[in-house]
Design a protein around this motif. Structure first.
Motif, PDB file in Angstrom:
ATOM      1  N   GLY A 341       0.730  -1.120  -0.225  1.00  0.00           N
ATOM      2  CA  GLY A 341       0.060  -0.100  -0.313  1.00  0.00           C
ATOM      3  C   GLY A 341       0.972   1.108   0.182  1.00  0.00           C
ATOM      4  O   GLY A 341      -0.080   2.431   0.331  1.00  0.00           O
ATOM      5  N   TYR A 342       2.195   1.298  -0.422  1.00  0.00           N
ATOM      6  CA  TYR A 342       2.573   2.632   0.085  1.00  0.00           C
ATOM      7  C   TYR A 342       3.194   2.792  -1.789  1.00  0.00           C
ATOM      8  O   TYR A 342       3.445   2.183  -2.758  1.00  0.00           O
ATOM      9  CB  TYR A 342       4.598   2.200   0.283  1.00  0.00           C
ATOM     10  N   GLU A 343       3.113   3.730  -2.158  1.00  0.00           N
ATOM     11  CA  GLU A 343       3.624   4.711  -3.253  1.00  0.00           C
ATOM     12  C   GLU A 343       5.264   4.851  -3.405  1.00  0.00           C
ATOM     13  O   GLU A 343       5.561   5.791  -2.412  1.00  0.00           O
ATOM     14  CB  GLU A 343       2.554   6.110  -3.807  1.00  0.00           C
ATOM     15  N   VAL A 344       5.528   4.073  -3.945  1.00  0.00           N
ATOM     16  CA  VAL A 344       6.790   4.097  -4.411  1.00  0.00           C
ATOM     17  C   VAL A 344       7.459   5.525  -5.335  1.00  0.00           C
ATOM     18  O   VAL A 344       6.640   5.949  -6.935  1.00  0.00           O
ATOM     19  CB  VAL A 344       7.696   3.235  -5.303  1.00  0.00           C
ATOM     20  N   PRO A 345       7.803   6.604  -5.152  1.00  0.00           N
ATOM     21  CA  PRO A 345       8.145   8.063  -5.690  1.00  0.00           C
ATOM     22  C   PRO A 345       8.234   7.637  -7.434  1.00  0.00           C
ATOM     23  O   PRO A 345       9.589   6.404  -7.823  1.00  0.00           O
ATOM     24  CB  PRO A 345       9.592   8.524  -5.598  1.00  0.00           C
ATOM     25  N   ALA A 346       8.109   7.970  -8.497  1.00  0.00           N
ATOM     26  CA  ALA A 346       7.952   6.998  -9.968  1.00  0.00           C
ATOM     27  C   ALA A 346       9.640   7.833 -10.454  1.00  0.00           C
ATOM     28  O   ALA A 346      10.732   6.699 -11.137  1.00  0.00           O
ATOM     29  CB  ALA A 346       7.334   8.166 -11.088  1.00  0.00           C
ATOM     30  N   CYS A 347      10.577   8.284  -9.852  1.00  0.00           N
ATOM     31  CA  CYS A 347      11.596   9.040 -10.286  1.00  0.00           C
ATOM     32  C   CYS A 347      12.486   7.573  -9.278  1.00  0.00           C
ATOM     33  O   CYS A 347      13.708   7.564 -10.585  1.00  0.00           O
ATOM     34  CB  CYS A 347      11.887  10.239  -9.925  1.00  0.00           C
TER      35      CYS A 347
END
Length: 351
Positions: A341-347
């Protein structure tokens, strides 16, 4: 029911469902000496990876991480704690990796992160008996500022120069020893002051207290907020750390004093990650990362400072990823974080 815990349980069920040929592998890992988050992170991973049946980690402590990271990049070691600045320096063939030259970029491209954290912030601290209450008072003093040729040395010199305009070898005498020897230095009186990463609270400060009361000097607010100082947070591996006195973990009257105009510590923090080689299998990297995620509550209480070094914080600015930092997450790690459920930065995702 907690949705995050439910998601993590699902990850573990899938990630730990490795074939018998892949489960409980024997892996090598390197980390720093006891007393800070890089040591805690790797030893915690060794503990929970074994518990989960993922891998047995043979951990070498007290290592110089510049060498450890190179070992991972060259495939000689499976896992290492890494200050993110080392990925940049290796990529550019600079600093401790100058001998690598153009080959450094190829080696840096072999590194992949499992999870981020930081090693606290660069602060000035000394025994009260030394009478040091400001960064400018390091002039003419002998100052421990890191191990020889390591990333910590680069950062400590930078922190002193930005805070007081003082240069190592010209305005003060820098003293360097390997991390394993620092505990002795903290109490034997052979140096006047220390500039190195401290957590909140810091085991290093606690050790020094056996020799007397300790003063911690924050970077002055006006300097910290200046345009010049803020530029350092655009450099690889640097993150801002701001902690109020009441959150630093020291009781009033217990022998630790903070010098700050507003009872708030400010300093340049060091972004870290535990890294592996890009050739580590997707399933193994995912399982290792899932074990870390599933036990974040345990690592945050394992040591007093565990809740203040950003375990489980993937935000690009807070973690030091993206920008000039060339190191990305391992695809298996991305899968583990996202399934939890975590968001990994696109960069920060691998291309």
């Amino acid at each position: 029911m907690n949705p995050i815990k439910t998601a993590v349980a699902g990850i573990l069920a899938a990630a730990f469902g490795l074939s018998a040929a892949n489960a409980q592998q024997n892996l090598t890992a390197e980390t720093s000496s006891p007393g800070n988050s890089p040591h805690v992170a790797v030893l915690h991973l060794a503990e929970v990876a074994s518990e989960a049946g993922v891998a047995n980690l043979q951990v070498q402590e007290g290592q110089t991480l510049t060498k450890s990271v190179l070992n991972v990049a060259e495939g000689r070691t499976d896992i290492s704690a890494m200050p993110l600045i080392l990925g940049f320096l290796l990529d550019k063939g600079r600093g401790p990796y100058a001998k690598q030259g153009e080959n450094g970029a190829a080696l840096a491209a072999n590194l992949r992160a499992l999870y981020p954290y930081n090693a606290g912030a660069y602060g000035l601290f000394a025994l009260e008996s030394e009478g040091i209450d400001a960064w400018e008072e390091l002039r003419g003093k002998t100052v421990f500022n890191g191990p020889p040729r390591g990333a910590a040395l680069v950062n400590a010199r930078q922190a002193i120069q930005l805070a007081a305009g003082l240069k190592d070898g010209e305005d003060y005498k820098g003293h360097q020893v390997n991390w394993g020897q620092v505990s002795t230095l903290l109490v034997d009186g052979s140096v006047d002051a220390f500039v190195m990463p401290i957590t909140f609270p810091s085991e290093r400060v606690t050790i020094m207290q056996s020799a007397g009361d300790v003063v911690i000097v924050s970077t002055p607010k006006d300097i910290f907020e200046s345009e010049g100082y803020q530029r350092i947070f655009k450099a690889p591996g640097n993150v801002p750390i701001i902690v109020k006195w009441e959150d630093m973990g020291y009781a009033e009257g217990a022998g630790v004093r903070l010098v700050s105009e507003d009872a708030t510590f400010r300093g340049m923090g060091t972004a870290f990650a535990d890294v592996v080689n890009k050739d580590m299998s997707f399933d193994l990297a995912k399982a290792l990362t899932a074990a870390h995620i599933a036990t974040l509550d345990r690592i945050k209480v394992k040591v007093p400072y565990g809740g203040t070094v950003n375990f489980g914080v993937l935000d690009a600015d807070a973690s030091g990823f993206c920008g000039p930092n060339p190191v990305k997450y391992h695809p298996g790690a991305v899968a583990a974080w996202e399934e939890a459920g975590y968001e990994v930065p696109a960069c920060a995702r691998p291309e």
